[in-house]
Design an enzyme around this catalytic site. Structure first.
Site, mmCIF file in Angstrom:
data_model
loop_
_atom_site.group_PDB
_atom_site.id
_atom_site.type_symbol
_atom_site.label_atom_id
_atom_site.label_comp_id
_atom_site.label_asym_id
_atom_site.label_seq_id
_atom_site.Cartn_x
_atom_site.Cartn_y
_atom_site.Cartn_z
ATOM 1 N N LYS B 49 0.811 -1.228 0.000
ATOM 2 C CA LYS B 49 0.000 0.000 0.000
ATOM 3 C C LYS B 49 0.844 1.278 0.000
ATOM 4 C CE LYS B 49 -4.313 -1.682 0.422
ATOM 5 N NZ LYS B 49 -5.413 -1.316 -0.510
ATOM 6 N N SER B 299 1.456 -9.843 -0.572
ATOM 7 C CA SER B 299 1.094 -8.426 -0.499
ATOM 8 C C SER B 299 1.411 -7.741 0.820
ATOM 9 C CB SER B 299 -0.385 -8.262 -0.837
ATOM 10 O OG SER B 299 -1.162 -9.077 0.012
#
Lengths: 321, 321
Positions: B49, B299
């Site tokens: 992110k 991720s």
């Protein structure tokens, strides 16, 4: 000995992992230095022990290989010897106490070794291994007090200097002293000005006392969480090497080890066993003042979930993480 | 869009980490392919992110920066926006439900953001953010449905292709579709023949259904442990991008996610959150047959100790590890 480490480096190439060196901006800000973690938790079998085991076993003669090998360990060395035995097609026996954790026994057997039980109340494991060795002609691959084991363990530090060129200090966990003496020889061979510091738990400070008094001290079943450092003392080979090549020995508290494992988990996303976190514990607790470029050998990552959880669930880091 | 990803790559350089690609011999043997894990758990704030947040916020005008930014998220995007805000000197508000975990709130505040509470029973977070945006002139940095966020997230896959050159398939977790669409655009720009597959939990299969029916489906508060994929649906931008660039969508069971997190912990010594383990779960469970060279985007690694322990304590892996 430095030449032996360079030879070991060539021997293990393609078999051992060249493990990555990890860094953290948060860590550097916290301790006020540039810190480089050599991540041997990413080594095969999850610890540096693969290096020494491969270096030693790959040098055996065909005759020795056909008779098989034996070792005593309930920890990472057992798994390393078992895996190398499998890779090189050498039958492997591991002498393990009857009370060794089932997971470690299974991991060792999973690599194809035969586990031989002994009752730790009645028998010394070294004695047991020696009897079997002379009975069956096995070659003994001891966990640290062996020239080829020490040379193999030194290859991790050698890779650090190859990659980083200069360092001001290197911190290395100390149990039986195989990793520490190998790292120290590599360090002084590559960069004599780099200061090499061995780190022990306060609860298992035999090598620190031996270093300061120049007389071999020992501990018996110390209750430290750093299970890789519960060895009773430095060895016949490693003690003089530590005296000759190591610049200082420092100890860290159990609380400091806990905080280091937590930091590695929460901030760096690394699974590290308590013994592997000793160097970072010394930096974070201030036991060793950090300055300049500091290398840290993170020696292994073999920790079961329950033990890690008990560490993560200790103290205050868990609330702020 | 591919040009935007290449521009984002330059913009984040020196700010985002170039994360390592990890491999495992054991994994390759298990699945019968060469697997490359792009470890965004080692990204700043512990997840990919940061890439999108930096790419978006660094492009704001001085006027926008002086008014401040706002976002809504109780997860990794909140921390990413908060950290980028601090790095670039931009005041940051994060709209968070009153029942968000205390650790996530503290982490977000730790990066210097102001957390604004809302009661999820009474208010929609997007609405809340929009009201504050129009009242105060904040710029909204949404978690995925934004061109610059998507372009930033695509830089992880771009790095994979730069480093590995060729891949036969790439597996990417899918929540709101920012990472998936960015990765897919990067993939098709770098190597059109590489097959790109989005992975969702079975319990949050909205994007898979949307992909197959070409109609937007949604889920509401799905009970998957992969909390990063609990977003209700793909976005206005990400849905058409997923339809255009992604080759297939597959789902995995909760049990498969558990096993993947366990494998990453015990065998690879990596701390990975459940959403980050989706790609590996698809390979290990056979949901996606592996062959050739397979890239997997891992991720993120933001998981608290208690959650990890409950995962490690599930099923049979814990006994054999």
């Amino acid at each position: 000995m430095f030449e032996l480490i360079k030879a070991a480096r060539k021997r293990i190439q393609g078999y051992a992992n060249r493990t990555p060196i990890m860094t953290s901006r948060t860590l550097n800000e916290l301790v006020g230095a540039e810190v480089f973690l050599k991540c041997e938790n990413f080594q095969r079998v999850g610890a540096f022990k693969f290096r020494g085991a491969f270096n030693a076993i790959s040098q055996l003669t065909d005759e020795q290989r056909s008779r098989g090998i034996i070792t005593y360990s309930s920890g990472n060395h057992a798994q390393a010897v078992a895996l190398v035995g499998r890779l090189l097609g050498v039958r492997t026996k591991v002498v393990m106490p009857t009370d060794a954790p089932l997971t470690k026994r299974k991991a060792t057997e999973g690599y194809g070794a035969t586990v031989i039980d002994y009752d730790p109340e009645e028998t010394e494991r070294e004695e047991m291994a020696k009897v079997l060795k002379s009975e069956h002609g096995y070659t003994l691959i001891p966990p640290y007090d062996h020239r080829d084991i020490i040379a193999g363990q030194g290859t991790a530090a050698l890779e650090v200097f190859e990659e980083l060129k200069t360092l001001d200090m290197m911190l290395v966990p100390c149990g039986g002293g195989g990793l520490l003496s190998g790292s120290a020889i590599a360090c002084k061979g590559m960069e004599p000005a780099c200061r090499i510091v061995g780190i022990e738990p306060e609860l298992a400070d035999d090598a620190t006392r031996s270093f300061h008094t120049k007389t071999l001290h020992s501990v018996k079943n110390p209750s430290t969480i750093a299970d890789g450092t519960r060895t009773p003392s430095l060895g016949k080979l490693t003690f003089p090497l530590v005296l000759q090549y190591v610049d200082a020995m420092k100890t860290v508290s159990e609380a400091a080890i806990v905080k280091a494992v937590q930091f590695l988990f929460y901030r760096m996303k690394l699974v590290v066993e308590p013994s592997g976190a000793l160097g970072l514990a010394a930096l974070l607790s201030g036991a060793v003042p950090a300055a300049g470029r500091v290398g840290v050998i993170v020696s292994g990552g073999n920790i079961d979930g329950a033990t890690l959880w008990s560490i993560l669930n200790t103290g205050s880091e868990k609330e702020s993480a």
